[in-house]
Write a protein that holds these residues in place. Sequence first.
Motif, mmCIF file in Angstrom:
data_model
loop_
_atom_site.group_PDB
_atom_site.id
_atom_site.type_symbol
_atom_site.label_atom_id
_atom_site.label_comp_id
_atom_site.label_asym_id
_atom_site.label_seq_id
_atom_site.Cartn_x
_atom_site.Cartn_y
_atom_site.Cartn_z
ATOM 1 N N LEU A 177 0.815 -1.210 0.000
ATOM 2 C CA LEU A 177 0.000 0.000 0.000
ATOM 3 C C LEU A 177 0.851 1.264 0.000
ATOM 4 O O LEU A 177 0.311 2.362 -0.052
ATOM 5 N N GLY A 178 2.177 1.095 0.057
ATOM 6 C CA GLY A 178 3.056 2.251 0.096
ATOM 7 C C GLY A 178 3.454 2.617 1.512
ATOM 8 O O GLY A 178 2.799 2.230 2.499
ATOM 9 N N GLU A 179 4.555 3.358 1.609
ATOM 10 C CA GLU A 179 5.064 3.838 2.892
ATOM 11 C C GLU A 179 5.304 2.692 3.872
ATOM 12 O O GLU A 179 5.080 2.821 5.083
ATOM 13 N N GLY A 180 5.752 1.554 3.354
ATOM 14 C CA GLY A 180 6.117 0.437 4.215
ATOM 15 C C GLY A 180 4.948 -0.335 4.795
ATOM 16 O O GLY A 180 5.124 -1.136 5.723
ATOM 17 N N VAL A 181 3.740 -0.126 4.275
ATOM 18 C CA VAL A 181 2.552 -0.815 4.782
ATOM 19 C C VAL A 181 2.086 -1.828 3.743
ATOM 20 O O VAL A 181 2.033 -1.533 2.543
ATOM 21 N N TYR A 182 1.728 -3.033 4.217
ATOM 22 C CA TYR A 182 1.262 -4.099 3.334
ATOM 23 C C TYR A 182 -0.105 -4.586 3.803
ATOM 24 O O TYR A 182 -0.369 -4.689 5.010
ATOM 25 N N LEU A 183 -0.970 -4.876 2.830
ATOM 26 C CA LEU A 183 -2.285 -5.450 3.102
ATOM 27 C C LEU A 183 -2.247 -6.937 2.781
ATOM 28 O O LEU A 183 -1.829 -7.324 1.687
ATOM 29 N N ARG A 184 -2.616 -7.760 3.761
ATOM 30 C CA ARG A 184 -2.816 -9.170 3.453
ATOM 31 C C ARG A 184 -4.313 -9.405 3.333
ATOM 32 O O ARG A 184 -5.077 -9.212 4.287
ATOM 33 N N TRP A 185 -4.719 -9.812 2.141
ATOM 34 C CA TRP A 185 -6.120 -10.108 1.863
ATOM 35 C C TRP A 185 -6.241 -11.617 1.766
ATOM 36 O O TRP A 185 -5.511 -12.267 1.012
ATOM 37 N N THR A 186 -7.123 -12.199 2.545
ATOM 38 C CA THR A 186 -7.323 -13.642 2.569
ATOM 39 C C THR A 186 -8.793 -13.936 2.303
ATOM 40 O O THR A 186 -9.668 -13.246 2.827
ATOM 41 N N PHE A 187 -9.060 -14.954 1.483
ATOM 42 C CA PHE A 187 -10.442 -15.323 1.220
ATOM 43 C C PHE A 187 -10.541 -16.834 1.155
ATOM 44 O O PHE A 187 -9.547 -17.542 0.934
ATOM 45 N N GLY A 188 -11.755 -17.343 1.346
ATOM 46 C CA GLY A 188 -11.945 -18.782 1.287
ATOM 47 C C GLY A 188 -13.282 -19.198 1.867
ATOM 48 O O GLY A 188 -14.262 -18.442 1.862
ATOM 49 N N VAL A 189 -13.316 -20.431 2.403
ATOM 50 C CA VAL A 189 -14.537 -21.021 2.947
ATOM 51 C C VAL A 189 -14.265 -21.491 4.374
ATOM 52 O O VAL A 189 -13.200 -22.048 4.660
ATOM 53 N N ALA A 190 -15.219 -21.240 5.262
ATOM 54 C CA ALA A 190 -15.110 -21.650 6.663
ATOM 55 C C ALA A 190 -16.327 -22.486 7.053
ATOM 56 O O ALA A 190 -17.375 -22.447 6.393
ATOM 57 N N ARG A 191 -16.187 -23.240 8.133
ATOM 58 C CA ARG A 191 -17.317 -23.929 8.753
ATOM 59 C C ARG A 191 -17.557 -23.253 10.091
ATOM 60 O O ARG A 191 -16.689 -23.235 10.965
ATOM 61 N N CYS A 192 -18.753 -22.663 10.255
ATOM 62 C CA CYS A 192 -19.055 -21.828 11.422
ATOM 63 C C CYS A 192 -20.119 -22.478 12.304
ATOM 64 O O CYS A 192 -21.010 -23.184 11.816
ATOM 65 N N ARG A 193 -20.034 -22.215 13.603
ATOM 66 C CA ARG A 193 -21.099 -22.561 14.547
ATOM 67 C C ARG A 193 -21.691 -21.249 15.054
ATOM 68 O O ARG A 193 -21.020 -20.455 15.707
ATOM 69 N N LEU A 194 -22.964 -21.007 14.700
ATOM 70 C CA LEU A 194 -23.648 -19.783 15.097
ATOM 71 C C LEU A 194 -24.473 -20.023 16.343
ATOM 72 O O LEU A 194 -25.026 -21.112 16.559
ATOM 73 N N ARG A 195 -24.573 -19.009 17.188
ATOM 74 C CA ARG A 195 -25.305 -19.120 18.442
ATOM 75 C C ARG A 195 -26.760 -19.511 18.169
ATOM 76 O O ARG A 195 -27.417 -18.958 17.295
ATOM 77 N N GLY A 196 -27.225 -20.486 18.891
ATOM 78 C CA GLY A 196 -28.596 -20.951 18.741
ATOM 79 C C GLY A 196 -28.750 -22.085 17.752
ATOM 80 O O GLY A 196 -29.822 -22.696 17.666
ATOM 81 N N ASN A 197 -27.709 -22.392 16.985
ATOM 82 C CA ASN A 197 -27.753 -23.491 16.023
ATOM 83 C C ASN A 197 -27.127 -24.748 16.633
ATOM 84 O O ASN A 197 -26.175 -24.670 17.403
ATOM 85 N N THR A 198 -27.641 -25.879 16.246
ATOM 86 C CA THR A 198 -27.086 -27.147 16.729
ATOM 87 C C THR A 198 -26.206 -27.813 15.675
ATOM 88 O O THR A 198 -25.742 -28.931 15.858
ATOM 89 N N HIS A 199 -26.008 -27.140 14.572
ATOM 90 C CA HIS A 199 -25.225 -27.712 13.483
ATOM 91 C C HIS A 199 -24.273 -26.644 12.955
ATOM 92 O O HIS A 199 -24.468 -25.435 13.147
ATOM 93 N N ASP A 200 -23.238 -27.092 12.275
ATOM 94 C CA ASP A 200 -22.289 -26.170 11.649
ATOM 95 C C ASP A 200 -22.852 -25.652 10.327
ATOM 96 O O ASP A 200 -23.620 -26.337 9.650
ATOM 97 N N THR A 201 -22.442 -24.438 9.971
ATOM 98 C CA THR A 201 -22.911 -23.787 8.752
ATOM 99 C C THR A 201 -21.715 -23.410 7.887
ATOM 100 O O THR A 201 -20.791 -22.757 8.373
ATOM 101 N N PRO A 202 -21.679 -23.814 6.620
ATOM 102 C CA PRO A 202 -20.589 -23.366 5.744
ATOM 103 C C PRO A 202 -20.733 -21.875 5.455
ATOM 104 O O PRO A 202 -21.853 -21.358 5.344
#
Length: 562
Positions: free
Chosen positions: A512-537
């Motif tokens: 990004l200039g001036e000695g600063v770098y951006l790391r951008w990461t993307f992909g797929v996760a498996r999440c557990r949301l509050r109130g759910n009994t199963h994982d959600t992609p």
Amino acid sequence: MSEPALQLRQGSRPLVVVAPHGGRRVRAVRRDDGMNDLYTAELALELAERLDAWAVVNGDLDRNVVDLNRVSELERAPVFVEELEQAIDGAVQVAAGGRPLVLFVHGWNVVQPACDLGLGLREQGGRLSGRWPTLSGTAWRGVVARLRAELEINGVWAPVGWRYPAWGADNVLQLFSGRHDGHDDARLAAIARLAAADRVDAVQLELSVPLRWPGPWRESFLAATELALVDYEGANAAGGDSVAGRAAVVIETRTAGPSRARPGWQVVPRGPPEVEQAEDALVRQGAQPLNLMALLSEEGDAIFAGVEPAGRGAVLARVCLLLADGRMALFTSDSAEDLSAANCPRLQLDREQGGGFARLRLRAAVVLYPSHLAYLDLERGMAESELSTLELDLRWTADSDGSDFGRLSGRVELGGEKARSWPVTTGQTAAVDAFAVLQSRGRDAGRDGARARFFCDRDGAPAMVLGDGQVLMPGQGDAAVVPGTGEVQISDPGSDLESADLLTRVPLWRPLGEGVYLRWTFGVARCRLRGNTHDTPALFDSAELFGADEVDSQEAAARAAS
């Protein structure tokens, strides 16, 4: 001193093929490394064989040790200079008073079929700009025009100086503009004087990935170049630019200082900067960045696509197909906003008026990487890759007016395998039906600070949770950050996101200039949301900011975690 093990060829025609960056890096990657131009050594030798040309090919030396395409570094490679001088002298002898042509073969790491022609000039809107052309006006009218025509007939975009105009004083191609005729090295000065006397022409060929990797696109490039040069001797007879009454080719420049343009060119002042800025603004009117993410399977297959304007009427485009088996298919392009007149593959990603619908279309070659972490050492990742094909015909429909959430339907075909969602089912064609997000924002959105976002289909209702304290969806709170190791840490005990594991992730860095770098990461996760009994992609992306001194340690940690 490090000298390359050069591969040489003596020809019988006034043509010379040079590949200065055909070597490989053998040590571990470093943050500021240049990337060697993969497959250019092999391609240059094959081209020289077909043309019966002289050849000077570096297939050994890493450009990060000695860069043979930099005038300032050639004193460390006297054998390369000697062989280049001898090849040019040999070509001059067989030219019988005509001008030999020197072709420098390089690599451009976009995946669209393209050959950027470097002549010390840039062409935009039918106008040429620059001050130091490396060829005669006759060669511009003749061999360059023929080469562009043959390439475009074969579906290869062939701009002039779009990304690599080769007009920097330290670029070796500039030896052929005459500007180095006073160089301290007598051999380099001799080449420059030969050019200043209009006795040699040179062109830089920046070849995209499909044109270099073995396959039909490479064969198409070789055949087109061979055909364009089949009658080079007759078409480039002596005295072309000395013919009385022949009009000069006009080059415009805003740069103050001398110009010693070769015969056949006329350098004239260009309009003030505000004129060009106004022209560029007109080109970009209505252009907006678009990013599409779609979850194709719970196992981790997904599509990430985007387009964004980049100035000078340019549009950057990308499609990344993540496969749960660890592979990654990638298409990238860096081209003019309107390529409708060119017969070359391009990405179409358009949001229709009203915003409720969008189309994603592509039929093109793609690079198929064996690992999602290819960007951490791109030269190694590309060396281990292969070419495949990807065909997309997809339609995104918003869940409601103004929503970024919706469904993606249509067809995805990778390498001849047709899929109904994923995994791929060979030999059958069916419709994809995928949870997808479409946003009008570019990748630079992370410049404002670190953040992580997870997108999922929560029991039929779309949800987004953020890691920077923002609440954009009802019922969501502070969520997570994604360190480079791939571990997901929950930043707020009260978050709706209770846990998350990354299934696939692609990290990449952007300065990004001036000695600063951006790391951008993307992909797929498996999440557990509050109130759910199963994982959600879930789809995810994250942005993190680092100082230059942190980048190497972060990359090492990411590679170790893989």
